[in-house]
Design a protein around this motif. Sequence first.
Motif, PDB file in Angstrom:
ATOM      1  N   GLN A 195      22.890 -63.845   6.061  1.00  0.00           N
ATOM      2  CA  GLN A 195      21.852 -62.468   5.157  1.00  0.00           C
ATOM      3  C   GLN A 195      20.307 -63.390   4.896  1.00  0.00           C
ATOM      4  O   GLN A 195      18.680 -63.605   4.891  1.00  0.00           O
ATOM      5  CB  GLN A 195      21.998 -61.327   4.721  1.00  0.00           C
ATOM      6  N   GLN A 196      21.035 -64.568   3.435  1.00  0.00           N
ATOM      7  CA  GLN A 196      20.513 -65.161   2.853  1.00  0.00           C
ATOM      8  C   GLN A 196      20.024 -66.202   3.603  1.00  0.00           C
ATOM      9  O   GLN A 196      18.786 -67.038   3.584  1.00  0.00           O
ATOM     10  CB  GLN A 196      21.386 -66.260   2.454  1.00  0.00           C
ATOM     11  N   HIS A 197      20.706 -67.097   4.431  1.00  0.00           N
ATOM     12  CA  HIS A 197      20.202 -67.375   5.802  1.00  0.00           C
ATOM     13  C   HIS A 197      18.589 -67.684   7.121  1.00  0.00           C
ATOM     14  O   HIS A 197      17.802 -67.804   7.065  1.00  0.00           O
ATOM     15  CB  HIS A 197      20.868 -69.022   6.594  1.00  0.00           C
ATOM     16  N   PHE A 198      19.312 -65.765   7.731  1.00  0.00           N
ATOM     17  CA  PHE A 198      18.598 -65.392   8.566  1.00  0.00           C
ATOM     18  C   PHE A 198      17.713 -64.171   8.259  1.00  0.00           C
ATOM     19  O   PHE A 198      16.599 -63.896   8.637  1.00  0.00           O
ATOM     20  CB  PHE A 198      19.522 -65.263  10.259  1.00  0.00           C
ATOM     21  N   GLY A 199      17.916 -64.244   6.911  1.00  0.00           N
ATOM     22  CA  GLY A 199      17.052 -62.840   7.375  1.00  0.00           C
ATOM     23  C   GLY A 199      17.825 -61.824   7.497  1.00  0.00           C
ATOM     24  O   GLY A 199      19.306 -61.105   7.218  1.00  0.00           O
ATOM     25  N   ASP A 200      17.413 -60.841   8.601  1.00  0.00           N
ATOM     26  CA  ASP A 200      18.133 -59.579   9.162  1.00  0.00           C
ATOM     27  C   ASP A 200      18.579 -60.494  10.317  1.00  0.00           C
ATOM     28  O   ASP A 200      18.790 -61.321  11.139  1.00  0.00           O
ATOM     29  CB  ASP A 200      16.275 -59.271   9.972  1.00  0.00           C
TER      30      ASP A 200
END
Length: 310
Positions: free
Chosen positions: A147-152
């Motif tokens: 989640q931190q890296h890609f968001g959704d």
Amino acid sequence: MKAALSHFTHTDDCSTEQLHGLLQLAQRVAADPSAYYQKLSGQLLINLFYEASTRTRVSFEVAAKRLGMHVVNIGTAGSSIEKGETLHDTFFTLQAMQPDFVVVRHPVEGTARDLVSLAEPGTHIINAGDGTAAHPTQALLDALTLQQHFGDLSGLTIVMAGDIRHSRVARSSLALLRRLGVKEIRLAAPADFLPGEQTVAHDRVFTEFDQALEGANVIMMLRIQKERISGLNIPDAGDYHRDWGLTPQRLALAAPECRVLHPGPINRGVEIASAVADGPQSLIRLQVRNGLYTRMALLLALSGGNHAAM
Ligand code: NCD
């Protein structure tokens, strides 16, 4: 979180709302960890580890200490487990000290749930890995890292590669990622290392690593769980690296923004090349950092009160 969570033994114990709540709290802890220091001052956590561990045990200890807790570590060596004491008798001894948390790792599936049935009110049981069944805090920290890296996560194609069959990390992470709604999960493993269960019915299965990699946004690597393999040949390390090692050449077959995860411990030159593990597409060290924040969040959430709402 609405319904209070008392124990954490399996991601299936939690509603999807609770899982999102835990991940949101972990995001807030990651953004400002020191805002949570000392929030559980004076509480007691006991780490009860019947199997080896570096990351999981230390991160529970550091998480607890950052929150102001006292920590006791028990392992098989140097305790009465060596004298033949049963798990239940060891647990009753620890329970008599009135711990707020018991974090348990054990080679037998279902151990954490078994201890939940024995725990007194006020003692929270956390599963730090039971046999090949579950490692739910690893699943949470993997999801937090993605989640931190890609968001959704809904657009992601994720490849899980290596010894999936004997991996509790794979079982927990795959179950959580499916619940969080990732686009596609691909399982890539030699036939002996593919899981047998029905749950893989939704996933695409590959027995050639290179074929699984096209368009992959994430590759989650697993080591060979030698200590859990019985009745199968353990592959030669060189042969395995040739066919199943994640090398820079293989990584280049995936999407350009692809990121690599591994729960650790890594076996360099076996399932992963050093150039990948230490390279710019690796999130392995971030996973370890997030393990600390995830476990801080879990301790806060289980302890209830208004800490979790911060
Ligand atoms: C894993 C475990 O113990 O299941 N390690 C960890 O907790 N990060 C993975 C492994 O041992 O391969």
